[in-house]
Write a protein that holds these residues in place. Structure first.
Motif, mmCIF file in Angstrom:
data_model
loop_
_atom_site.group_PDB
_atom_site.id
_atom_site.type_symbol
_atom_site.label_atom_id
_atom_site.label_comp_id
_atom_site.label_asym_id
_atom_site.label_seq_id
_atom_site.Cartn_x
_atom_site.Cartn_y
_atom_site.Cartn_z
ATOM 1 N N CYS A 120 0.835 -1.213 0.000
ATOM 2 C CA CYS A 120 0.000 0.000 0.000
ATOM 3 C C CYS A 120 0.867 1.260 0.000
ATOM 4 C CB CYS A 120 -0.928 -0.010 1.212
ATOM 5 S SG CYS A 120 -2.179 -1.315 1.174
ATOM 6 N N PHE A 121 1.906 1.256 0.820
ATOM 7 C CA PHE A 121 2.821 2.401 0.857
ATOM 8 C C PHE A 121 3.508 2.603 -0.490
ATOM 9 C CE2 PHE A 121 7.257 3.736 1.331
ATOM 10 C CZ PHE A 121 7.098 4.989 1.905
ATOM 11 N N LEU A 122 3.991 1.517 -1.082
ATOM 12 C CA LEU A 122 4.700 1.613 -2.353
ATOM 13 C C LEU A 122 3.774 2.077 -3.471
ATOM 14 C CD1 LEU A 122 7.373 1.082 -3.852
ATOM 15 C CD2 LEU A 122 6.592 -1.255 -4.246
ATOM 16 N N THR A 123 2.556 1.557 -3.497
ATOM 17 C CA THR A 123 1.618 1.940 -4.556
ATOM 18 C C THR A 123 1.239 3.411 -4.457
ATOM 19 O OG1 THR A 123 0.735 -0.317 -4.557
ATOM 20 C CG2 THR A 123 -0.600 1.396 -5.593
ATOM 21 N N LEU A 124 0.990 3.879 -3.254
ATOM 22 C CA LEU A 124 0.558 5.263 -3.069
ATOM 23 C C LEU A 124 1.664 6.254 -3.424
ATOM 24 C CD1 LEU A 124 -1.506 7.349 -2.079
ATOM 25 C CD2 LEU A 124 -0.633 6.976 0.250
ATOM 26 N N PHE A 125 2.810 6.121 -2.779
ATOM 27 C CA PHE A 125 3.861 7.119 -2.955
ATOM 28 C C PHE A 125 4.563 6.978 -4.301
ATOM 29 C CE2 PHE A 125 3.244 7.287 1.581
ATOM 30 C CZ PHE A 125 3.409 8.625 1.879
ATOM 31 N N LEU A 126 4.804 5.741 -4.736
ATOM 32 C CA LEU A 126 5.467 5.578 -6.028
ATOM 33 C C LEU A 126 4.568 6.038 -7.166
ATOM 34 C CD1 LEU A 126 8.122 4.602 -7.217
ATOM 35 C CD2 LEU A 126 7.107 2.343 -7.503
ATOM 36 N N GLY A 127 3.255 5.848 -7.015
ATOM 37 C CA GLY A 127 2.333 6.348 -8.042
ATOM 38 C C GLY A 127 2.361 7.864 -8.137
ATOM 39 N N LEU A 128 2.362 8.540 -6.988
ATOM 40 C CA LEU A 128 2.441 10.003 -7.000
ATOM 41 C C LEU A 128 3.755 10.496 -7.597
ATOM 42 C CD1 LEU A 128 0.928 10.821 -3.472
ATOM 43 C CD2 LEU A 128 -0.173 11.112 -5.704
ATOM 44 N N GLU A 129 4.840 9.832 -7.260
ATOM 45 C CA GLU A 129 6.139 10.275 -7.765
ATOM 46 C C GLU A 129 6.296 9.986 -9.256
ATOM 47 O OE1 GLU A 129 8.709 8.246 -5.142
ATOM 48 O OE2 GLU A 129 8.248 9.528 -3.418
ATOM 49 N N LEU A 130 5.745 8.884 -9.729
ATOM 50 C CA LEU A 130 5.772 8.623 -11.170
ATOM 51 C C LEU A 130 4.929 9.650 -11.927
ATOM 52 C CD1 LEU A 130 5.550 4.715 -11.306
ATOM 53 C CD2 LEU A 130 7.506 6.147 -11.904
ATOM 54 N N PHE A 131 3.825 10.032 -11.343
ATOM 55 C CA PHE A 131 2.993 11.067 -11.965
ATOM 56 C C PHE A 131 3.754 12.392 -12.028
ATOM 57 C CE2 PHE A 131 -0.214 14.454 -11.656
ATOM 58 C CZ PHE A 131 -0.961 14.172 -12.788
ATOM 59 N N PHE A 132 4.448 12.738 -10.965
ATOM 60 C CA PHE A 132 5.245 13.963 -10.948
ATOM 61 C C PHE A 132 6.402 13.874 -11.943
ATOM 62 C CE2 PHE A 132 8.939 16.253 -9.206
ATOM 63 C CZ PHE A 132 8.437 17.553 -9.227
ATOM 64 N N PHE A 133 7.045 12.708 -12.034
ATOM 65 C CA PHE A 133 8.167 12.534 -12.957
ATOM 66 C C PHE A 133 7.704 12.633 -14.412
ATOM 67 C CE2 PHE A 133 11.153 9.702 -15.289
ATOM 68 C CZ PHE A 133 12.304 10.447 -15.107
#
Length: 343
Positions: free
Chosen positions: A25-38
């Protein structure tokens, strides 16, 4: 940010041992936001977001150079460490004068004698009567108990008075103890190690003695003869011994008992002598020996390697925090020697 998220995920799995569902859950939430920003940064490169990419590339390059140089330096120290044959050839005096006192030589090697120690022997007119190679390691646990902080082992035979010490700290441990407290804890742990080593040797000698006595009893009982007149003779008894009616096949038990008692007394005496030697060396003073190892690229190396090692990595090492400030070592008890490795 993506790198930080990945590293935190690894720590949650390996060190904190968090439930896998929470980690996902932590990886999906934060990595998704950071990929969107990238992705948004990549889409606006022409509008000036290339500055962020350049900044990230510079940070990655700095970390890569530091990791590459540190790894190369450690591998070189491992390859150039002093062999045990050389230490045995030097003898217990190490080819120099042994002055009273304890020398704490800090290095990164877990096993073996570092090459910087040979530089100390050739540079200094004398070396301390007791040498302890101290290696500080950070282990993936929150806190290391005080009674489990130091691990000791002998480097050479007992008369060399040389030990290897690994000081372990957890990622929540903060090194706030002053040098006097650190020295006291280290000496107490060393004494415990020596006592435990003596106990183990005593137990091993007792087990060997019991095994030998059982074998002697079995062999002596198997060498018993019965004479024609009913008398019992043992082949283990000398021919000129008393000719009694019955020979005791266990005649050597008292001798073996006396031998084991003498061995126990010798071990106890050796333990007392070594502990008193440690106390005398501590009273004479503790000196910190720091060896600054520097690496330089060979002349036949590629241009890129020379540029990375001789300039970039050297610049990073020159501007990083030195071990003296980290260890809070008093300058009055500090000796430093520099050494250069060609890689």
């Amino acid at each position: 940010m993506m790198m930080t998220t990945i590293l935190v995920t690894i720590i949650m799995l390996l060190i904190w041992q968090v439930n896998i569902i929470v980690v996902l859950c932590f990886l999906t939430l934060f990595l998704g936001l950071e990929l969107f920003f990238f992705s948004s940064v990549l889409g606006s490169v022409a509008d000036g977001s290339w500055v962020l990419l350049v900044f990230a590339a510079v940070l990655y390059l700095v970390m890569y150079i530091w990791n590459y140089g540190t790894k190369l330096k450690y591998e070189t120290e491992v390859k150039q460490k002093l062999s045990m044959d050389l230490m045995m050839d030097l003898g217990c005096n190490l080819g120099t004068v042994r002055a009273p006192g304890i020398g704490l030589l800090y290095n990164e090697l877990v096993r073996g004698v570092p090459a910087i120690f040979g530089h100390f022997l050739t540079t200094m007119p004398a070396i301390h009567s007791m040498i302890i190679f101290v290696c500080i390691k950070w282990v993936p646990v929150p806190v290391v108990p005080q009674n489990e902080r130091f691990l000791f082992r002998r480097v050479c035979p007992k008369n060399y008075h040389m030990f290897r010490c690994i000081a372990r700290y957890g990622y929540k441990d903060v090194r706030k103890e002053n040098p006097q407290t650190f020295e006291q804890l280290l000496i107490e742990s060393l004494e415990k190690f020596i006592r435990r080593e003596a106990q183990e040797r005593s137990l091993e000698s007792d087990e060997n003695g019991n095994t030998d006595s059982e074998e002697e009893v079995a062999s002596s009982s198997s060498r018993v003869l019965v004479g024609p007149n009913g008398s019992i003779y043992s082949l283990g008894v000398p021919l000129l011994a008393e000719c009694g009616g019955v020979s005791n096949p266990n005649f050597g038990s008292s001798t073996s008992f006396d031998g084991s008692l003498d061995g126990t007394m010798d071990g106890r005496r050796s333990l007392d002598n070594e502990l008193s030697f440690i106390h005398m060396a501590k009273e004479c003073g503790v000196v910190y020996l720091l060896g600054h190892g520097d690496i330089r690229a060979r002349k036949e190396s590629f241009f890129v390697k020379k540029l990375v090692i001789n300039y970039f990595y050297a610049f990073l090492r020159k501007n990083c925090r030195r071990g003296i400030a980290t260890l809070s070592i008093p300058h009055t008890r500090l000796m430093q020697v520099a050494m250069q490795y060609m890689v």
